[in-house]
Design a protein around this motif. Structure first.
Motif: not given
Length: 370
Positions: A250-253, A271-284, A286-295
């Protein structure tokens, strides 16, 4: 999108502050004579709990350490009793800081650590075990290094099976591109397990999309600013041929989004990876298509818990099955369809976890390629 600009600025401003934080509890330490091999101690009454990691300004690692803080507080200790060892992406600093910690506290250490890259895990583990202390690691180790080869002191290793989830994000990306066009990949540190697996997931997905062309792969070292520079270079080199972006974190995204904004490019599928709070917000949004949350919050707390409860004799690692020594953590694909609901459940507030339920969210033993 202002948080991305602020995030870039904050990385620069806060780096010095967190370098000071990395020395917290270690100031004035004199490195003693070479560590002598010690036998493992069955129980430590009140071990020092430490987390060794890359960067507190990174949202992923911030979540990891927040989980560590939560575990420490569950013991009735203040958050500032958790010793932070911040290596800033340097394996040499990672090892040096851990050796300094051990020179002061010896066997009285319960350490959670990401060794920064695979080769560094062995000297880190050997240093901890020689001191008679306890360590649980995440993400990076070589395939020939196993906790059960070090008795009880190397408690556990957790990683995430990134190939499958990364392939899922790539398929989301390719479908959004209409199954054709050029894609670029921004990867992490080349010697990191997750960087290797996330690139492999992309390559696996490409096999099913013959009209998608992988234009370029370049490491941006998990860093927002470097990703910004790499993406700017991609745009200069490939121009309109770039139709989608696959990011290994996500941070690179965030850096990619800022590079696109600077060129007035809107709507590029990312698309990105990690499921950071900001990234999940961006997915919501539509700024990002997907991320992966690793808790990471749970991962940070449970890794510290494993080291601590082994050190205090609550359980004996060598008596546990191998799937309790090496295992996968949880991974959940988050897309625009479910991001808002996911955010309210896992991001807006952290769930309460039972830190003594050590393997409740693991997803099976690590599988190695033959």
């Amino acid at each position: 999108m202002s948080f991305i600009k602020n995030y870039l600025e904050r990385q620069i401003c806060e780096r010095r502050q967190f370098l000071l934080l990395s020395a917290y509890g270690l100031g004035g330490m004199a490195v003693s004579s070479a560590l002598k091999t010690k036998t493992a101690r069955a129980a430590v009454q009140n071990p020092k709990i430490a987390w060794s990691y890359r960067d507190r300004t990174n949202p992923y690692w911030n979540s990891i350490v927040a989980g560590g803080d939560a575990f420490v507080r569950s013991l009735g200790r203040p958050s500032d009793s958790l010793i932070n060892l911040i290596n800033e992406g340097s394996s040499e600093k990672s090892l040096a800081d851990i050796k300094s910690l051990l020179s002061r506290y010896g066997s009285q250490v319960a350490l959670a650590a990401d060794p920064n890259d695979m080769p560094n895990c062995r000297p880190v583990v050997e240093a901890v075990c020689s001191a008679g202390a306890y360590i649980s690691t995440i993400w990076n180790k070589t395939d020939d290094l196993h906790p059960w080869d070090f008795g009880d002191n190397y408690v556990s290793h957790m990683t995430w099976s990134d190939v499958g989830p990364s392939e899922q994000t790539a398929r989301v990306l390719f479908d959004a591109m209409g199954g054709k066009g050029g894609v670029v990949h921004l990867g992490g540190i080349a010697s990191n397990n997750p960087a290797i697996e996330r690139l492999q997931g992309l390559k696996n997905a490409l096999k099913s999309y013959p009209n998608i062309e992988l234009l370029a792969v370049q490491a941006a070292d998990w860093d927002t600013q470097k990703a910004n520079q790499v993406m700017s270079g991609f745009l200069t080199r490939y121009g309109d041929a770039v139709k989608g972006v696959h990011c290994a974190s996500d941070t690179m995204a965030y850096g990619v989004i800022e590079a696109l904004r600077a060129e007035a490019i809107e709507g590029m599928p990312i698309v990105s990876y990690d499921g950071n709070p900001q990234a999940v917000g961006l997915v919501a949004q539509g700024k990002l298509l997907a991320t992966v949350f690793t808790n990471p919050y749970w991962g940070g707390g449970i890794t510290a818990a494993l080291a601590y409860y082994a050190a205090t004799g609550v359980f004996k690692p060598s008596s546990e099955p191998k799937e309790h020594r090496e295992f996968y953590g949880p991974a959940t694909l988050v897309t625009t369809k479910d991001a808002s609901e996911f955010k309210s459940k896992y991001i807006d507030s952290n769930p309460e976890y039972d830190w003594k339920s050590l393997w409740s969210f693991t997803s099976g033993p690590i599988k190695y390629k033959s």
